[in-house]
Scaffold this motif. Structure first.
Motif, PDB file in Angstrom:
ATOM      1  N   ARG A 148      53.502  49.562 -74.298  1.00  0.00           N
ATOM      2  CA  ARG A 148      52.388  48.798 -73.725  1.00  0.00           C
ATOM      3  C   ARG A 148      51.129  49.077 -74.538  1.00  0.00           C
ATOM      4  O   ARG A 148      50.994  50.154 -75.125  1.00  0.00           O
ATOM      5  N   ASN A 149      50.217  48.125 -74.568  1.00  0.00           N
ATOM      6  CA  ASN A 149      49.015  48.334 -75.376  1.00  0.00           C
ATOM      7  C   ASN A 149      48.266  49.583 -74.907  1.00  0.00           C
ATOM      8  O   ASN A 149      48.127  49.815 -73.709  1.00  0.00           O
ATOM      9  N   GLU A 212      53.575  43.438 -72.298  1.00  0.00           N
ATOM     10  CA  GLU A 212      52.861  42.170 -72.394  1.00  0.00           C
ATOM     11  C   GLU A 212      53.808  40.983 -72.545  1.00  0.00           C
ATOM     12  O   GLU A 212      53.601  39.936 -71.916  1.00  0.00           O
ATOM     13  N   LYS A 215      55.277  40.228 -69.268  1.00  0.00           N
ATOM     14  CA  LYS A 215      54.295  39.553 -68.429  1.00  0.00           C
ATOM     15  C   LYS A 215      54.231  38.060 -68.759  1.00  0.00           C
ATOM     16  O   LYS A 215      54.093  37.209 -67.880  1.00  0.00           O
ATOM     17  N   GLU A 216      54.305  37.757 -70.045  1.00  0.00           N
ATOM     18  CA  GLU A 216      54.201  36.370 -70.501  1.00  0.00           C
ATOM     19  C   GLU A 216      55.398  35.530 -70.064  1.00  0.00           C
ATOM     20  O   GLU A 216      55.244  34.372 -69.678  1.00  0.00           O
ATOM     21  N   VAL A 271      47.143  42.782 -67.406  1.00  0.00           N
ATOM     22  CA  VAL A 271      46.943  42.934 -68.846  1.00  0.00           C
ATOM     23  C   VAL A 271      45.440  42.814 -69.122  1.00  0.00           C
ATOM     24  O   VAL A 271      44.761  41.988 -68.523  1.00  0.00           O
ATOM     25  N   TYR A 308      45.736  42.058 -77.944  1.00  0.00           N
ATOM     26  CA  TYR A 308      45.539  42.663 -76.636  1.00  0.00           C
ATOM     27  C   TYR A 308      44.493  43.782 -76.586  1.00  0.00           C
ATOM     28  O   TYR A 308      44.077  44.182 -75.497  1.00  0.00           O
TER      29      TYR A 308
END
Length: 311
Positions: A148-149, A212, A215-216, A271, A308
């Motif tokens: 994750r970012n 992410e 999530k998209e 996010v 991000y």
């Protein structure tokens, strides 16, 4: 599932009670240069973990703290249940009722007990690859690596630390940020974690997915995960897994699945929440650390940092 959920909630409740009786300076211990919470981990458990014998059909989820491992655990538990022709919501989990799914968490005797668990065993870990049992790689157990970012990881970690007694709390975000970038948080430096796992990303038994991208397009993510673990899905089963793994659904069921821990665990699931808390100076500092450790690597590129993590 009810028994395994109760075991999860009971374990967390006991850990919180233990942590509440400890002084702040007792909450963490260091093992091989990395800090861990003393109320749920121990040097004896880490020593016992070294000789843990993995199976080739073990299902392993690897992800740093606050990368979304509870979210992916829901998806993987459902996929395992489907592969075993069980009804979702009624099945026992792949890791059985009596064991906490996090590999490095619990008492040293858990690995002996896990020998008797039926396949596929499901386990989660926040550990770097060099601190995992060598048998996992030798026996080519399949690993789903979740990343994750880093700015959202830090933001979520900060709120999590202040909500959970097993971790040190912070009076200010600035104080936490300083510890995060100077490797003074539980499970160590996230950038070093990414750098170490980057050495393994080309192995055929490892699949990497980002928080992410899930999530998209959760449906595509679930479909790809199922294919990696060789689990066939009907369209109806796919949609059911997708629905059950929505943030809203998991938060709604959190008291049943995670006890009092649920409110702390399922905070936002968003996010770019980092934009609400990072200062300009902190943005620059983290950008620099990212460049030094992980930019240009396969995992660094997969994180889409420019998309991000840029203000």
């Amino acid at each position: 599932m009810e028994k395994s959920r109760k075991a999860f909630a009971d374990f967390v409740d006991n850990a919180i009670a233990t942590a509440n009786s400890m002084r702040p300076d007792e909450l963490m211990f260091s093992y091989k240069g990395i800090l861990y919470p003393a109320s749920i981990c121990s040097p004896e458990t880490f020593k016992a973990l070294e000789s843990f014998e993995a199976r080739s059909d073990d299902v392993i989820l690897a992800g740093y703290l606050k990368s979304g491992t509870n979210w992916l655990s829901q998806i993987l538990t459902d996929l395992i249940a489907i592969s075993q022709k069980k009804t979702l919501g009624e099945e026992s989990s792949g890791n059985a009722e009596e064991e906490f799914p996090y590999l490095e968490v619990g008492d040293p005797g858990k690995y002996e007990r896990m020998i008797n668990l039926p396949s596929p065993r499901f386990m989660v870990t926040h550990l770097r690859p060099e601190n995992l049992p060598t048998s996992i790689f030798k026996n080519k157990a399949k690993i789903l690596l979740l990343i994750r970012n880093p700015k959202d990881v830090a933001t979520s970690f900060y709120h999590f630390s202040n909500g959970l007694a097993t971790l040190p709390s912070y009076e200010t975000w600035d104080a936490f940020f300083t510890d995060f970038v100077s490797k003074k948080v539980a499970w160590g430096c996230y950038f070093e974690y990414l750098s170490e796992w980057n050495k393994y990303v080309d192995k055929e038994n490892i699949m990497t997915i980002t928080y992410e991208e899930l999530k998209e397009d959760r449906a595509l993510g679930v479909k790809n995960i199922a294919a990696f673990f060789g689990i066939p899905l009907t369209e109806e089963e796919l949609q059911l897994v997708v629905e059950r793994s929505s943030f809203q659904s998991m938060k709604k069921n959190s008291e049943k699945t995670h006890g009092a821990f649920g409110d702390i665990l399922f905070r936002k699931g968003a996010v770019s929440d980092w934009k609400n808390i990072f200062s300009e100076d902190q943005n620059e500092k983290m950008d620099k650390v990212f460049e030094e450790h992980i930019a240009g690597t396969k995992l660094g590129k997969k994180l889409k940092y420019d998309v991000y993590c840029k203000a």
